[in-house]
Write a protein that holds these residues in place. Sequence first.
Motif, mmCIF file in Angstrom:
data_model
loop_
_atom_site.group_PDB
_atom_site.id
_atom_site.type_symbol
_atom_site.label_atom_id
_atom_site.label_comp_id
_atom_site.label_asym_id
_atom_site.label_seq_id
_atom_site.Cartn_x
_atom_site.Cartn_y
_atom_site.Cartn_z
ATOM 1 N N LYS A 19 0.872 -0.994 -0.040
ATOM 2 C CA LYS A 19 -0.053 -0.017 0.055
ATOM 3 C C LYS A 19 0.791 1.383 0.067
ATOM 4 C CE LYS A 19 -2.179 -0.995 3.897
ATOM 5 N NZ LYS A 19 -1.565 -2.382 4.408
ATOM 6 N N THR A 37 -0.703 6.583 8.047
ATOM 7 C CA THR A 37 -0.764 6.803 9.678
ATOM 8 C C THR A 37 0.252 5.986 10.318
ATOM 9 O OG1 THR A 37 -2.668 5.094 9.469
ATOM 10 C CG2 THR A 37 -3.529 7.432 9.894
ATOM 11 N N ARG A 42 4.987 5.869 13.646
ATOM 12 C CA ARG A 42 6.382 5.788 13.729
ATOM 13 C C ARG A 42 7.287 6.953 13.960
ATOM 14 N NH1 ARG A 42 4.858 1.427 10.495
ATOM 15 N NH2 ARG A 42 4.979 2.665 8.664
ATOM 16 N N GLN A 63 -0.646 -4.358 17.405
ATOM 17 C CA GLN A 63 -2.154 -4.330 17.698
ATOM 18 C C GLN A 63 -2.461 -2.866 17.154
ATOM 19 O OE1 GLN A 63 -3.849 -6.557 18.914
ATOM 20 N NE2 GLN A 63 -2.453 -7.853 20.299
ATOM 21 N N VAL A 65 -3.880 0.793 17.304
ATOM 22 C CA VAL A 65 -3.763 2.319 18.255
ATOM 23 C C VAL A 65 -5.303 2.388 18.325
ATOM 24 C CG1 VAL A 65 -2.849 4.444 18.485
ATOM 25 C CG2 VAL A 65 -1.537 2.942 17.579
ATOM 26 N N GLY A 90 -3.445 3.207 5.142
ATOM 27 C CA GLY A 90 -3.470 2.557 6.584
ATOM 28 C C GLY A 90 -4.201 3.084 7.438
ATOM 29 N N ARG A 93 -8.965 1.749 9.523
ATOM 30 C CA ARG A 93 -8.692 0.261 9.709
ATOM 31 C C ARG A 93 -9.589 -0.434 10.497
ATOM 32 N NH1 ARG A 93 -2.858 0.673 9.310
ATOM 33 N NH2 ARG A 93 -1.917 -1.142 9.437
ATOM 34 N N GLN A 97 -13.289 3.840 12.581
ATOM 35 C CA GLN A 97 -12.759 5.066 11.835
ATOM 36 C C GLN A 97 -13.260 5.306 10.617
ATOM 37 O OE1 GLN A 97 -8.144 3.753 11.554
ATOM 38 N NE2 GLN A 97 -8.375 3.164 13.680
ATOM 39 N N ARG A 144 11.700 -1.964 11.314
ATOM 40 C CA ARG A 144 10.499 -1.624 11.939
ATOM 41 C C ARG A 144 10.386 -2.774 13.299
ATOM 42 N NH1 ARG A 144 5.410 -0.682 8.110
ATOM 43 N NH2 ARG A 144 4.523 -1.684 9.865
ATOM 44 N N ARG A 155 -0.399 -9.053 13.020
ATOM 45 C CA ARG A 155 -0.922 -7.819 12.050
ATOM 46 C C ARG A 155 -1.991 -8.477 11.089
ATOM 47 N NH1 ARG A 155 4.451 -5.878 10.424
ATOM 48 N NH2 ARG A 155 3.392 -4.336 8.823
HETATM 49 P P1 ADP Z 1 1.407 -2.325 7.684
HETATM 50 O O1 ADP Z 1 -0.120 -2.299 6.884
HETATM 51 O O2 ADP Z 1 2.318 -2.887 7.032
HETATM 52 O O3 ADP Z 1 0.849 -3.320 9.102
HETATM 53 P P2 ADP Z 1 1.483 0.451 9.029
HETATM 54 O O4 ADP Z 1 2.759 1.310 8.642
HETATM 55 O O5 ADP Z 1 0.206 0.962 7.871
HETATM 56 O O6 ADP Z 1 1.851 -1.068 8.400
HETATM 57 O O7 ADP Z 1 0.877 0.233 10.425
HETATM 58 C C1 ADP Z 1 2.006 -0.160 11.391
HETATM 59 C C2 ADP Z 1 1.222 0.128 12.729
HETATM 60 O O8 ADP Z 1 0.662 1.357 13.233
HETATM 61 C C3 ADP Z 1 -0.316 -1.046 13.098
HETATM 62 O O9 ADP Z 1 0.285 -2.402 12.983
HETATM 63 C C4 ADP Z 1 -0.872 -0.361 14.147
HETATM 64 O O10 ADP Z 1 -0.145 -0.549 15.393
HETATM 65 C C5 ADP Z 1 -0.529 1.253 13.770
HETATM 66 N N1 ADP Z 1 -1.506 1.830 12.872
HETATM 67 C C6 ADP Z 1 -1.477 2.577 11.621
HETATM 68 N N2 ADP Z 1 -2.575 2.846 11.317
HETATM 69 C C7 ADP Z 1 -3.542 2.610 12.093
HETATM 70 C C8 ADP Z 1 -4.775 3.003 12.282
HETATM 71 N N3 ADP Z 1 -5.651 3.440 11.173
HETATM 72 N N4 ADP Z 1 -5.441 2.375 13.281
HETATM 73 C C9 ADP Z 1 -4.951 1.905 14.227
HETATM 74 N N5 ADP Z 1 -3.470 1.788 14.266
HETATM 75 C C10 ADP Z 1 -2.900 1.953 13.143
#
Ligand code: ADP
Length: 202
Positions: A19, A37, A42, A63, A65, A90, A93, A97, A144, A155
């Motif tokens: 993505k 996000t 991060r 997990q 957030v 992202g 999710r 949301q 990461r 995940r």
């Molecule tokens: P990926 O899609 O490869 O798992 P992301 O960079 O999109 O990686 O997300 C990494 C982490 O950030 C998620 O596992 C979660 O902990 C957090 N995160 C990102 N976006 C959200 C969201 N929209 N809602 C809740 N947690 C999120």
Amino acid sequence: MTQDNNQVVIFLGPPGAGKGTQAERLAAAHGLVKVSTGDILRDHVARETELGQQVAPILAAGQLVPDEILVALIRDRLSSMEPVRIIFDGFPRTQAQANALDLLLEELGAPVNAAVLLEVPDEELIGRIVERGRQAAAAGQPVRSDDTEEVARRRQEVYRQETAPLIKYYQQAGRLVEVDGTGSMDEVYGRIENAVSVARSR
Ligand code: ADP
């Protein structure tokens, strides 16, 4: 994509589907802002902000957030945007949301134009994530905390339970665009360009 100045595209798909990379390219090609996000969270972790300290263990565990935190971040991001030209990577999710996003976008008069679902077979996903971690380490780049096999599996599980139901939600809204996410990055990008332009001309 069209004459309409507002453009809102969502990228959906399991972790490891590509993505971020594809959203980045589509954003650059169409003058849209990519909002990831995961990257925002991060960055907070790296800067050790209050939010970063709060979410670091959640990210490391694979997990989600809490919704309120994400919705506040996105509300903030959208507040200064005019016109609204954005690609979400992202987010959303969870159903909560997605509902909050719909409300925010309704206020701005900028509904979701397309929700791009990148589809990649399960057995390929974990391999891609573990490889990403390995390559980052080999290149001396930060790895990461969640790019290990164990956390990657968690995940995927969270994705199936919390995020996959959104596929139906955007399908029912007539916004879902399904794209085969296998093959080279260029092949996948070409499919996305085609699919999004078809969706936009409907
Ligand atoms: P990926 O899609 O490869 O798992 P992301 O960079 O999109 O990686 O997300 C990494 C982490 O950030 C998620 O596992 C979660 O902990 C957090 N995160 C990102 N976006 C959200 C969201 N929209 N809602 C809740 N947690 C999120």
